[in-house]
Write a protein that holds these residues in place. Structure first.
Motif, PDB file in Angstrom:
ATOM      1  N   LYS A 210       6.993  16.580 -27.566  1.00 10.59           N
ATOM      2  CA  LYS A 210       5.737  16.674 -27.083  1.00 10.59           C
ATOM      3  C   LYS A 210       4.996  15.342 -26.424  1.00 10.59           C
ATOM      4  O   LYS A 210       5.407  14.413 -27.158  1.00 10.59           O
ATOM      5  N   THR A 211       4.370  15.442 -25.387  1.00  4.67           N
ATOM      6  CA  THR A 211       3.719  14.363 -24.651  1.00  4.67           C
ATOM      7  C   THR A 211       2.247  14.667 -24.274  1.00  4.67           C
ATOM      8  O   THR A 211       2.337  15.429 -23.719  1.00  4.67           O
ATOM      9  N   VAL A 212       1.162  13.853 -24.729  1.00  4.23           N
ATOM     10  CA  VAL A 212      -0.042  13.871 -24.448  1.00  4.23           C
ATOM     11  C   VAL A 212      -0.265  12.537 -23.699  1.00  4.23           C
ATOM     12  O   VAL A 212      -0.071  11.444 -24.148  1.00  4.23           O
ATOM     13  N   LEU A 213      -0.832  12.712 -22.355  1.00  3.14           N
ATOM     14  CA  LEU A 213      -0.844  11.419 -21.565  1.00  3.14           C
ATOM     15  C   LEU A 213      -2.113  11.195 -20.729  1.00  3.14           C
ATOM     16  O   LEU A 213      -2.971  12.041 -20.583  1.00  3.14           O
ATOM     17  N   PHE A 214      -2.501   9.858 -21.029  1.00  5.17           N
ATOM     18  CA  PHE A 214      -3.635   9.541 -20.306  1.00  5.17           C
ATOM     19  C   PHE A 214      -3.124   8.292 -19.237  1.00  5.17           C
ATOM     20  O   PHE A 214      -2.227   7.449 -19.388  1.00  5.17           O
ATOM     21  N   VAL A 215      -3.647   8.525 -18.107  1.00  8.38           N
ATOM     22  CA  VAL A 215      -3.567   7.480 -16.892  1.00  8.38           C
ATOM     23  C   VAL A 215      -4.910   6.795 -16.610  1.00  8.38           C
ATOM     24  O   VAL A 215      -5.650   7.812 -15.857  1.00  8.38           O
TER      25      VAL A 215
ATOM     26  N   CYS B 156       0.583   8.862 -25.364  1.00  5.68           N
ATOM     27  CA  CYS B 156       0.898   7.797 -24.396  1.00  5.68           C
ATOM     28  C   CYS B 156      -0.264   7.440 -23.487  1.00  5.68           C
ATOM     29  O   CYS B 156      -0.753   8.271 -22.979  1.00  5.68           O
ATOM     30  N   LEU B 157      -0.241   6.134 -23.258  1.00  4.65           N
ATOM     31  CA  LEU B 157      -1.657   5.523 -22.512  1.00  4.65           C
ATOM     32  C   LEU B 157      -0.770   4.828 -21.186  1.00  4.65           C
ATOM     33  O   LEU B 157      -0.192   3.654 -21.525  1.00  4.65           O
TER      34      LEU B 157
ATOM     35  N   VAL C 166       0.663   6.869 -31.337  1.00  2.00           N
ATOM     36  CA  VAL C 166       0.027   6.202 -30.082  1.00  2.00           C
ATOM     37  C   VAL C 166       0.860   5.154 -29.309  1.00  2.00           C
ATOM     38  O   VAL C 166       1.217   4.036 -30.137  1.00  2.00           O
ATOM     39  N   THR C 167       0.951   5.313 -28.157  1.00  2.00           N
ATOM     40  CA  THR C 167       1.784   4.068 -27.386  1.00  2.00           C
ATOM     41  C   THR C 167       1.274   3.583 -26.087  1.00  2.00           C
ATOM     42  O   THR C 167       0.875   4.492 -25.548  1.00  2.00           O
ATOM     43  N   PHE C 168       0.670   2.470 -26.211  1.00  2.00           N
ATOM     44  CA  PHE C 168       0.166   1.687 -24.850  1.00  2.00           C
ATOM     45  C   PHE C 168       1.168   1.229 -24.117  1.00  2.00           C
ATOM     46  O   PHE C 168       2.021   0.348 -24.487  1.00  2.00           O
TER      47      PHE C 168
ATOM     48  N   ALA D  67       6.716  14.768 -16.956  1.00  2.00           N
ATOM     49  CA  ALA D  67       7.256  14.763 -18.545  1.00  2.00           C
ATOM     50  C   ALA D  67       6.131  15.216 -19.734  1.00  2.00           C
ATOM     51  O   ALA D  67       6.550  15.222 -20.996  1.00  2.00           O
ATOM     52  N   ALA D  68       4.947  15.144 -19.353  1.00  2.00           N
ATOM     53  CA  ALA D  68       3.839  15.141 -19.944  1.00  2.00           C
ATOM     54  C   ALA D  68       3.450  17.110 -20.326  1.00  2.00           C
ATOM     55  O   ALA D  68       3.651  17.714 -19.443  1.00  2.00           O
ATOM     56  N   ASP D  69       3.027  17.254 -21.643  1.00  2.00           N
ATOM     57  CA  ASP D  69       2.685  18.702 -21.678  1.00  2.00           C
ATOM     58  C   ASP D  69       1.150  18.873 -21.376  1.00  2.00           C
ATOM     59  O   ASP D  69       0.809  19.835 -21.193  1.00  2.00           O
ATOM     60  N   ALA D  70       0.594  17.745 -21.388  1.00  2.00           N
ATOM     61  CA  ALA D  70      -0.969  17.806 -21.191  1.00  2.00           C
ATOM     62  C   ALA D  70      -1.358  16.499 -20.595  1.00  2.00           C
ATOM     63  O   ALA D  70      -1.004  15.475 -21.278  1.00  2.00           O
ATOM     64  N   VAL D  71      -2.208  16.342 -19.754  1.00  2.00           N
ATOM     65  CA  VAL D  71      -3.032  15.071 -19.470  1.00  2.00           C
ATOM     66  C   VAL D  71      -4.341  15.174 -19.677  1.00  2.00           C
ATOM     67  O   VAL D  71      -4.872  16.179 -19.599  1.00  2.00           O
ATOM     68  N   VAL D  72      -4.973  13.854 -20.323  1.00  2.00           N
ATOM     69  CA  VAL D  72      -6.313  14.210 -20.756  1.00  2.00           C
ATOM     70  C   VAL D  72      -6.872  13.171 -20.025  1.00  2.00           C
ATOM     71  O   VAL D  72      -6.757  11.989 -19.597  1.00  2.00           O
TER      72      VAL D  72
END
Length: 417
Positions: free
Chosen positions: A228-233, A266-267, A298-300, A315-320
């Protein structure tokens, strides 16, 4: 009506070709470069003027935008090094003088000064005072008054000079471009701006770059082995509300401890060297993740090339987007174009861009419990995730840069008519 022949695109405080994710690089950089590209493809010559903040930046860059008729002009105004944006107004006049001198050297006349951010607007006013009489089209991207409304400390507050300049620009330029109806309403509320002067044109997305990539292929490309991946960009900035997201993710793993071994929070964005500065937002977040006990998930990732972002989104399940204020929210649109649901604060442009319950979820700003609830729902419900992703893809097509560019050209023609 005829097309304008040549546009001066002013982006004083940040270069549209700078590496994304730094302190002052984000959605606006993408906006300026993509708008320039589509205008140039329509046959309009565009010169982007930016302050040279790198000693090695070429005076004239004809390559980085990647299309004919589009150049980046790096103007020396102040030191050729990074300068705090709060101090950059001191260099607005030298910056304008550099643009004037370049135009004289090239024997050029511009039909429109399109200014991005308030500093560029001030520089455009300087150009007019120097006798270069092209009308100004202004886009603020963010409003100082709105940023001050959500500022928690004095260091996060915008200057009085910015607030005054923004209101002055709203009263004096030919047109102001607002991203959303709410953006327009805020201009009217804070500065008593004339509604007739404000035109709503949202940012766009490059649908040839941002499109769904099969999840397995995307994960393989980025080297992700997490389930699972939750992503911020975006920029690592207090206004982005990342502390709310971190607290939400603690609730998520407390509710389902098995996620700790198979999920990446992931950020993408920021300069990883910033954690050496104890006062930086990155350092504050590093401390917070340790305090919350989520350092293992948490990974920067730091900055990433624009061309790589579709793989991360796919690749992400959700973007926040847990922002405290967001005039639009370009990362949300990019994620939707890639078929990834978005969980966002119900603020600013995000309230218009994200269709609650359809392309993602809108959450009350700062409410980590509801953020956690919605993120968990997407992590555990593949059918919902896929349905929202499909709807997001459909919604994003209306924001293609070609369509947005056509609307901007119509605005230019109206100003020049």
């Amino acid at each position: 009506m005829k097309l304008p022949k040549r546009i001066a695109m002013l982006s004083m405080h940040t270069s549209p070709v700078a590496r994304l994710g730094g302190k002052e690089t984000g959605g606006m950089n993408v906006y300026v470069s993509e708008l320039t590209r589509v205008l140039a493809l329509r046959g309009i010559a565009v010169d982007i003027f930016t302050r040279a903040s790198d000693a090695n930046a070429p005076y004239v860059d004809t390559e980085s935008i990647g299309v004919k008729n589009a150049r980046v002009i790096n103007i020396t105004a102040g030191p050729r090094a990074p300068v705090s944006k709060h101090k950059l107004v001191e260099f607005a006049t030298p910056f304008a003088e550099g643009i004037r001198d370049f135009a004289r050297q090239e024997n050029l006349a511009y039909d429109i000064f399109h200014a991005h951010y308030w500093l560029s607007g001030v520089a455009a006013q300087c150009l007019q005072s120097m006798g270069l009489r092209a009308p100004i089209v202004q886009m603020f991207h963010t409003l100082g008054a709105m940023k001050n409304r959500v500022a928690r400390t004095a260091s996060e507050a915008e200057t009085d000079a910015r607030i005054v300049a923004e209101c002055d620009l709203m009263r004096s330029v030919a047109r102001v471009v607002a991203s959303t109806p709410r953006d327009r309403e805020q201009m009217i509320d804070f500065c008593s701006a004339s509604s007739k002067r404000i035109v709503i044109i949202p940012p766009g997305v490059d649908t040839n770059m941002f499109y769904p990539i099969p999840n397995a292929r995307a994960r393989e490309w980025i080297g992700s082995y997490d389930d699972k991946t939750v992503l911020f960009v975006g920029r690592i900035d207090p206004v982005k509300g990342l502390d709310t997201w971190f607290r939400a993710m603690k609730l998520v793993v407390d509710d389902d401890p098995s996620l700790r071994k198979r999920m990446c929070v992931c950020l993408i964005g920021g300069d990883l060297d910033d954690d050496l500065d104890p006062d930086s937002e990155l350092a504050r977040l590093q401390t917070l993740k340790a305090e919350l006990g989520i350092g293992d998930i948490v990974t920067f990732l730091g900055g990433r090339a624009q061309a790589s972002l579709p793989f991360y989104y796919s690749a992400a399940d959700a973007v926040v987007m847990p922002s405290r204020y967001e005039s639009f929210g370009l990362a949300a649109l990019e994620a939707m174009a890639c078929g990834t649901p978005v969980v966002a604060s119900d603020v600013g442009g995000l309230s218009y861009l994200v269709r609650d319950g359809e392309t993602g979820f809108l959450v009350p700003e700062g409410d980590e419990k509801i953020f956690a609830e919605k993120i968990s729902l997407l992590l555990h419900n593949t059918e919902l995730r896929n349905a929202m992703g499909e709807r997001g893809i459909q919604e994003a097509q209306e924001y293609s840069w070609w369509n947005i560019g056509e609307r901007m050209i119509e605005l230019y023609q109206d100003v020049l008519h």
